[in-house]
Design a protein around this motif. Structure first.
Motif, PDB file in Angstrom:
ATOM      1  N   VAL A 191      66.450  25.457 -60.408  1.00  0.00           N
ATOM      2  CA  VAL A 191      65.352  24.796 -61.116  1.00  0.00           C
ATOM      3  C   VAL A 191      64.076  24.843 -60.281  1.00  0.00           C
ATOM      4  CG1 VAL A 191      64.526  22.605 -62.078  1.00  0.00           C
ATOM      5  CG2 VAL A 191      66.911  23.280 -62.370  1.00  0.00           C
ATOM      6  N   ALA A 192      64.183  24.503 -58.999  1.00  0.00           N
ATOM      7  CA  ALA A 192      63.003  24.471 -58.129  1.00  0.00           C
ATOM      8  C   ALA A 192      63.456  24.666 -56.693  1.00  0.00           C
ATOM      9  CB  ALA A 192      62.251  23.150 -58.269  1.00  0.00           C
ATOM     10  N   THR A 193      62.580  25.232 -55.866  1.00  0.00           N
ATOM     11  CA  THR A 193      62.896  25.457 -54.451  1.00  0.00           C
ATOM     12  C   THR A 193      61.615  25.459 -53.638  1.00  0.00           C
ATOM     13  OG1 THR A 193      63.956  26.946 -52.875  1.00  0.00           O
ATOM     14  CG2 THR A 193      62.801  27.967 -54.715  1.00  0.00           C
TER      15      THR A 193
ATOM     16  N   ASP B  38      57.257  17.198 -50.570  1.00  0.00           N
ATOM     17  CA  ASP B  38      57.073  15.971 -49.782  1.00  0.00           C
ATOM     18  C   ASP B  38      58.312  15.689 -48.934  1.00  0.00           C
ATOM     19  OD1 ASP B  38      55.625  13.379 -49.237  1.00  0.00           O
ATOM     20  OD2 ASP B  38      57.456  12.605 -50.136  1.00  0.00           O
ATOM     21  N   ALA B  39      59.503  15.901 -49.497  1.00  0.00           N
ATOM     22  CA  ALA B  39      60.738  15.670 -48.747  1.00  0.00           C
ATOM     23  C   ALA B  39      60.882  16.659 -47.598  1.00  0.00           C
ATOM     24  CB  ALA B  39      61.949  15.774 -49.682  1.00  0.00           C
ATOM     25  N   LYS B  40      60.527  17.925 -47.835  1.00  0.00           N
ATOM     26  CA  LYS B  40      60.636  18.928 -46.770  1.00  0.00           C
ATOM     27  C   LYS B  40      59.688  18.613 -45.619  1.00  0.00           C
ATOM     28  CE  LYS B  40      60.049  23.814 -45.701  1.00  0.00           C
ATOM     29  NZ  LYS B  40      59.631  25.135 -46.181  1.00  0.00           N
ATOM     30  N   ASN B  41      58.471  18.185 -45.938  1.00  0.00           N
ATOM     31  CA  ASN B  41      57.499  17.871 -44.887  1.00  0.00           C
ATOM     32  C   ASN B  41      57.911  16.655 -44.064  1.00  0.00           C
ATOM     33  OD1 ASN B  41      55.850  20.001 -45.695  1.00  0.00           O
ATOM     34  ND2 ASN B  41      54.699  18.733 -47.141  1.00  0.00           N
TER      35      ASN B  41
ATOM     36  N   SER C 263      66.563  23.383 -52.366  1.00  0.00           N
ATOM     37  CA  SER C 263      66.670  23.992 -53.689  1.00  0.00           C
ATOM     38  C   SER C 263      67.372  23.013 -54.630  1.00  0.00           C
ATOM     39  CB  SER C 263      67.447  25.309 -53.628  1.00  0.00           C
ATOM     40  OG  SER C 263      66.811  26.236 -52.767  1.00  0.00           O
ATOM     41  N   LEU C 264      66.885  22.955 -55.862  1.00  0.00           N
ATOM     42  CA  LEU C 264      67.420  22.042 -56.874  1.00  0.00           C
ATOM     43  C   LEU C 264      68.024  22.861 -58.010  1.00  0.00           C
ATOM     44  CD1 LEU C 264      67.460  18.936 -57.439  1.00  0.00           C
ATOM     45  CD2 LEU C 264      65.476  19.297 -58.873  1.00  0.00           C
ATOM     46  N   TYR C 265      69.250  22.490 -58.433  1.00  0.00           N
ATOM     47  CA  TYR C 265      69.969  23.218 -59.469  1.00  0.00           C
ATOM     48  C   TYR C 265      70.350  22.260 -60.602  1.00  0.00           C
ATOM     49  CZ  TYR C 265      70.430  26.865 -55.919  1.00  0.00           C
ATOM     50  OH  TYR C 265      70.169  27.815 -54.969  1.00  0.00           O
TER      51      TYR C 265
ATOM     52  N   ASP D 199      56.596  20.196 -62.407  1.00  0.00           N
ATOM     53  CA  ASP D 199      55.574  20.092 -61.361  1.00  0.00           C
ATOM     54  C   ASP D 199      55.836  18.867 -60.473  1.00  0.00           C
ATOM     55  OD1 ASP D 199      53.035  20.979 -60.192  1.00  0.00           O
ATOM     56  OD2 ASP D 199      52.280  19.069 -60.963  1.00  0.00           O
ATOM     57  N   LYS D 200      56.271  17.773 -61.076  1.00  0.00           N
ATOM     58  CA  LYS D 200      56.632  16.583 -60.285  1.00  0.00           C
ATOM     59  C   LYS D 200      57.779  16.893 -59.333  1.00  0.00           C
ATOM     60  CE  LYS D 200      55.300  13.039 -63.693  1.00  0.00           C
ATOM     61  NZ  LYS D 200      55.821  11.951 -64.542  1.00  0.00           N
ATOM     62  N   ILE D 201      58.770  17.634 -59.828  1.00  0.00           N
ATOM     63  CA  ILE D 201      59.919  17.982 -58.990  1.00  0.00           C
ATOM     64  C   ILE D 201      59.465  18.797 -57.782  1.00  0.00           C
ATOM     65  CG2 ILE D 201      62.058  19.333 -58.899  1.00  0.00           C
ATOM     66  CD1 ILE D 201      62.534  18.560 -61.822  1.00  0.00           C
ATOM     67  N   HIS D 202      58.572  19.778 -58.023  1.00  0.00           N
ATOM     68  CA  HIS D 202      58.072  20.597 -56.916  1.00  0.00           C
ATOM     69  C   HIS D 202      57.349  19.747 -55.878  1.00  0.00           C
ATOM     70  CE1 HIS D 202      59.045  24.734 -57.963  1.00  0.00           C
ATOM     71  NE2 HIS D 202      58.791  24.468 -59.231  1.00  0.00           N
TER      72      HIS D 202
END
Length: 560
Positions: free
Chosen positions: A119-121, A98-101, A110-112, A90-93
């Motif tokens: 892992v998350a996108t 926050d980085a995208k905004n 996307s994180l792998y 949840d922290k990663i999301h």
């Protein structure tokens, strides 16, 4: 032959013939010179376009590095892979959102993990659920077509404590390429920009819609065997001017080729030869017309001048004949030499006009050169400056660190590297908003810039991460300086909507030792020290010792 006719012939031979030959040579030279001007203009346009593309690519690399350097994201990814704790995911999301905004022109992140599994996108529909590991030989940025959109995809590895934990993938909208292709200013009516990448077969694959083929993006190719086509020469790394070269439609063009070596991209600015020749011929027609008018005036002036000169002489001959016959009259007054002087004055005016034309052409070339130099200086400043804080960016910092490391190794002088991070910066953004978070970053940046020496370097290398390079500074002086800066930063006050708050920062510092093999190793040591400062409660300075121990300043007995 009468004197008047003889003088007319002599003046035509003396004035008109050399003038005709000279103007004809000038016409030939002007045509060649105008074509060289068009070639030079294309070269300047393609060079500026190449620098614009490189500048945007460097911004993409810097933004990718900003996201990849987030310490909390890497820590949460490592913990999630070890324990599968959903709170870490949840922290990663939240960090990715926050980085995208905070980044413009960014489509998704996307994180792998280290095996290449998603892992998350931030995307609603993940573009790729599994990717092969990032190879060091492949470009860090690729162009691709996704859902009929041309995207610039950037990948960067993620490490924590010298261990690979995965990689991150960012997809950016390619508005900068589309704007470049649409803006054909200076390319005439038939001009066009070509932008291509290398297909796996080695062919040139167009990466953007074309003027005469709007569906060409990632569909139309040019065979790698067509060495006479400009886009193939561009991908071969040859930056040159090509005349009468066939383009992708087999139309003869004048083209300037450019190559972006780091990404293996080709760029071409071109105009149809038919339009170039038309422009040259129009200029020649004007010269031919001017030549006809000037020669006609010269012939007319020669005739008039001959009449004025021959008239008094013929009158004098007639008077002499009358004297011989016994008729005594006063000799006529002679004249006509004033007209000769005026004609010479007209010739001088024509010569001065030709000189002025040449000087004006030279002045235009110098003005364009100055404009190009000014644009290059502006691009150089943009490429080395962080747009938010005004500090140096990560690219400039990496170059200076390598220089200072080499100098310190050569002369056996001291060198300190410091990485500092604003504590709980995401909470500040969530509580007060991103504009207030930006003001905090500016305040910290201003204080650091005012605190360092002239020989020191300060740069922003991540979202809330800063770096200091302290050459010729002993350990004792550096640690005292960092403790003072840490206390001063914690004393700064920020205001928003009647609320006052302060921030703290964590510091990681490493010193160059005899066993430090490279600037990359020194950077890893400082990053490990920063990680320990975060783990030990934040708002402190942690030093990386030569034997690998990590010690908080003020408590030298505490080790990890």
């Amino acid at each position: 032959m009468k004197l008047k006719n003889l003088l007319i012939l002599v003046f035509i031979l003396i004035a008109a013939v050399p003038l005709f030959v000279g103007l004809h040579s000038l016409n030939q030279y002007t045509g060649e010179h105008y074509r060289r001007q068009v070639e030079s203009h294309l070269e300047s346009l393609s060079l500026i376009a190449k620098k614009r593309v490189i500048d945007v690519v460097e911004r993409i690399e810097d933004n990718t590095a900003l996201v990849a350097s987030r310490t909390q994201m890497r820590i949460s990814l490592s913990r999630w892979m070890d324990s599968g704790d959903p709170t870490e995911l949840d922290k990663i999301h939240r960090i990715l959102d926050d980085a995208k905004n905070g980044l413009r022109h960014l489509k998704d992140i996307s994180l792998y993990d280290r095996q290449g599994r998603l892992v998350a996108t931030t995307a609603d529909q993940p573009p790729v659920r599994e990717l092969p590991p990032l190879r060091s030989s492949e470009p860090t940025i690729r162009l691709g077509l996704e859902a009929d959109q041309v995207l610039a995809v950037s990948r960067a590895p993620l490490t924590l404590n010298d261990e690979s934990i995965g990689f991150i993938r960012l997809a950016f909208f390619t508005d900068f390429i589309a704007d470049l292709v649409r803006d054909r200013t200076g390319l005439g009516m038939t001009g066009e920009w070509l932008f291509a990448v290398r297909h796996e077969s080695g062919d040139a694959l167009f990466a953007v819609p074309l003027k005469y083929d709007p569906q060409a993006a990632f569909r139309r190719r040019v065979s790698r065997d067509r060495m006479d086509v400009p886009i193939i020469q561009a991908l071969l790394g040859n930056e040159l001017i090509m005349s009468n070269a066939p383009d992708y439609r087999e139309t003869r063009v004048l083209a300037s080729t450019r190559y972006i070596s780091d990404l293996d991209w080709g760029l071409v600015a071109k105009m149809n030869e038919e339009e170039v020749n038309q422009l040259v011929n129009q200029n020649r027609i004007y010269i031919y017309f001017s030549e006809f008018v000037i020669v006609s005036l010269a012939v007319l002036a020669g005739i008039v001048l001959s009449v004025y000169i021959a008239g008094p002489i013929e009158k004098l001959k007639a008077h002499t004949a009358k004297v011989a016959r016994g008729s005594f009259e006063e000799p006529p007054e002679t004249g006509g030499w004033q007209e000769v002087k005026e004609l010479n004055a007209h010739f001088r005016l024509m010569i001065e006009a030709l000189k002025d034309l040449n000087e004006n052409l030279q002045k235009k070339v110098e003005e364009r050169t100055q404009a190009l130099n000014a644009a290059n200086e502006k691009l150089s400043l943009i490429a080395t400056q962080d747009p938010l804080t005004g500090l140096h960016n990560r690219r400039y910092f990496a170059e200076r660190l390598e220089q200072e490391f080499s100098r310190s190794s050569r002369y056996d002088s001291s060198l300190a590297l410091v990485i500092l991070d604003v504590d709980r910066f995401k909470k500040i953004n969530d509580t007060y908003g991103h504009p207030v978070g930006d003001e905090v970053l500016k305040g910290v940046a201003d204080h650091l810039a005012a605190a360092i020496r002239e020989s020191d370097v300060v740069a922003r290398i991540g979202g809330e991460e800063f770096c200091l390079i302290l050459p010729e500074c002993t350990k004792e002086s550096a640690l005292l300086f960092l403790e003072r800066v840490r206390e001063e930063l914690s004393a700064l006050k920020f205001h928003t909507n009647g609320t006052r708050f302060s921030v703290t920062c964590s510091f990681g510092v490493a010193f160059q030792e005899a066993t430090t093999r490279s600037s990359e190793v020194l950077m890893k040591h400082a990053d490990q020290a920063l990680y320990q400062a975060k783990e030990r409660g934040r708002n402190q300075v942690v030093e990386y010792l030569e034997d690998g121990r990590l010690v908080s300043v003020g408590d030298k007995d505490q080790t990890s």
